[in-house]
Enzyme design. Structure first.
Site, mmCIF file in Angstrom:
data_model
loop_
_atom_site.group_PDB
_atom_site.id
_atom_site.type_symbol
_atom_site.label_atom_id
_atom_site.label_comp_id
_atom_site.label_asym_id
_atom_site.label_seq_id
_atom_site.Cartn_x
_atom_site.Cartn_y
_atom_site.Cartn_z
ATOM 1 N N GLU A 81 66.648 39.691 12.976
ATOM 2 C CA GLU A 81 67.537 40.832 13.175
ATOM 3 C C GLU A 81 68.436 40.996 11.950
ATOM 4 O O GLU A 81 69.433 41.697 11.991
ATOM 5 C CB GLU A 81 68.348 40.692 14.461
ATOM 6 C CG GLU A 81 69.200 39.451 14.544
ATOM 7 C CD GLU A 81 69.927 39.329 15.864
ATOM 8 O OE1 GLU A 81 70.769 40.196 16.138
ATOM 9 O OE2 GLU A 81 69.670 38.362 16.603
ATOM 10 N N CYS A 113 68.354 38.417 19.225
ATOM 11 C CA CYS A 113 67.954 37.002 19.178
ATOM 12 C C CYS A 113 66.686 36.730 19.971
ATOM 13 O O CYS A 113 66.109 35.648 19.872
ATOM 14 C CB CYS A 113 69.088 36.117 19.691
ATOM 15 S SG CYS A 113 70.634 36.454 18.852
ATOM 16 N N HIS A 235 69.148 29.762 24.360
ATOM 17 C CA HIS A 235 69.666 30.369 23.128
ATOM 18 C C HIS A 235 71.120 29.912 22.962
ATOM 19 O O HIS A 235 71.899 29.977 23.915
ATOM 20 C CB HIS A 235 69.592 31.900 23.222
ATOM 21 C CG HIS A 235 70.351 32.586 22.137
ATOM 22 N ND1 HIS A 235 70.147 32.305 20.811
ATOM 23 C CD2 HIS A 235 71.346 33.517 22.170
ATOM 24 C CE1 HIS A 235 70.976 33.040 20.076
ATOM 25 N NE2 HIS A 235 71.707 33.781 20.877
#
Ligand code: CAA
Length: 386
Positions: A81, A113, A235
């Site tokens: 990203e 993400c 994450h």
């Protein structure tokens, strides 16, 4: 049915510099434990002027190719990203730098993400269709927020590369998938900005809601019981986020854990991200790498993965650690990469920050800093040179 597929080999690379959050706290006149303990972060990595997602991604992927060769690789997926071009995939630059065979399709994936896990799922689909094929996946990002914002201590940089194939030696991924998309504006980066915009507290809630949504979808699509999962790999925009997530998931599963117990259960997944900072698409894989490289012996154990990409797309799935996986790790190599970073103080950190807005610069050259085999030389008439 078809042979299980998953991760055969996995390696990471990061930026040239490391910045201890103690310097930031000192400058701000606050207790560094807000960072060390409160958000669970110690340092961030920063790329040198002659490093970017391509040089980091190529450095990680080079090691995968050195060990495995290129036989069978017909697809390269580059998740990011922090793209360096609106049109051309960063993967094509890596393809050139590594001199990969021409008979390879190469594309970039993007969904905050989540892009790395999205690429992994696409890779599994390709391998399921033809078990002779392998897919090289790279997830690389530089996380930047504006100076003097809540996001500032959660910046970072890293790349992970891994090889997806049938009959893998490290992780076999089970078929059940739980997916969840909701259009929310919690974190985003307009084209004219170097730095992301974020609604910090709202993003934490959006992450937790997405976790609950993806978990229920996972269970509704044949996923195993919570109790059958041995490790959880979330994450980690900052490692404390994973603790909040695990508390929430254990509540949802009817076996609630206190914060301290959730933190203890996840601790083996924190080692790298605490030192590197947020690396967006790469972060979940660095959590997994920390678990692999830790002193836990976990063959045959199930790892649950939760990926969250702001905006927001998320996914929950499970993989099984393969017998003999330890023979395929790179523990010393990874520790060496962390230690090789050059520590910097506040002034140098400030000088490296690119500022809020993208400036048009069609020609410039960079100074040599990186120790990576690959170097970003600058821009000539709008073309990036490596
Ligand atoms: N000692 C110990 N702990 C301390 C402390 C001290 N001296 N001072 C504060 N703390 C604790 C606080 O109690 C708090 O703990 P809890 O979260 O358990 O309540 C913690 O430190 C953080 O303090 P604040 O909540 O006051 O922190 P903040 O508001 O300044 O920043 C944040 C938090 C808004 C999440 C900020 O880090 C941020 O904006 N981050 C970027 C956005 C982000 O990462 N969001 C995550 C979800 S979105 C996502 O996952 C995608 C992505 O990659 C961006």
């Amino acid at each position: 049915g078809p042979a299980a597929s998953g991760i055969q080999d996995i390696a990471f690379a990061t930026g040239h510099y490391s910045f201890d959050l103690a310097h930031l706290a000192e400058k701000q006149g606050i207790d560094v434990n807000k960072y060390y303990i409160g958000i669970g972060q110690e340092k961030m990595s920063l790329p040198a002027e002659d490093e970017d997602i391509v040089t980091m991604g190529a450095a990680a992927a080079q090691r995968i190719i050195d060990r495995n060769g290129t036989d069978g690789i017909r697809t390269l997926l580059f998740a990011t990203e922090s793209g360096i071009d609106q049109s051309k995939s960063a993967g094509v630059y890596v393809h050139g730098l590594l001199d990969l065979p021409r008979e390879v399709r190469t594309i970039e994936t993007k969904m905050a993400c989540y892009g790395g896990i999205g690429a992994l799922q696409m890779a599994l689909g390709i391998v399921a269709r033809n078990p002779e094929e392998k897919v090289l996946v790279i997830a690389a990002d530089v996380a930047r927020y504006d100076l003097e914002t809540s996001g500032e201590p959660t910046q970072g940089a890293a790349a992970v590369a891994f090889l997806v194939q049938a009959d893998p030696d490290i992780l076999a991924i089970e078929p059940a998938q739980g997916v969840y998309t909701l259009d929310v504006q919690d974190f985003w980066r307009p084209n004219y900005r170097n730095t992301a915009l974020v609604d910090g507290k709202f993003s934490v809630g959006a992450y937790l809601d997405a976790l609950v949504g993806a978990w229920h979808d996972y269970r509704a699509h044949g996923g195993v019981d919570f109790d059958d999962i041995d490790w959880f790999c979330y994450h980690q925009p900052f490692t404390k986020m994973a603790v909040k997530a695990h508390v929430r998931l254990t509540e949802e599963a009817g076996t609630p854990l206190e914060k301290a117990d959730a933190a203890a259960a996840l601790a083996p997944t924190f080692g790298y991200n605490q030192q590197l900072g947020n690396s967006y698409t790469a972060s979940i894989f660095l959590g997994f790498l920390a678990l692999l490289d830790s002193d836990q012996e976990i063959p045959g154990e199930r790892v649950g993965f939760f990926s969250y990409g702001s905006g927001a797309v998320s996914e929950f799935f499970v993989g099984v650690i393969q017998p003999g996986y330890r023979d395929h790790l790179r523990v010393q190599e990874h520790l060496g990469i962390l230690d090789a970073r050059e520590p910097i103080g506040y002034d140098q950190y400030r000088a490296l920050h690119p500022g809020t807005f993208v400036e048009a610069q069609e020609n410039f050259t960079t100074e040599r800093r990186t120790r990576s085999p690959f170097r970003f030389e600058g821009v000539e008439e709008g073309s990036r040179l490596y």
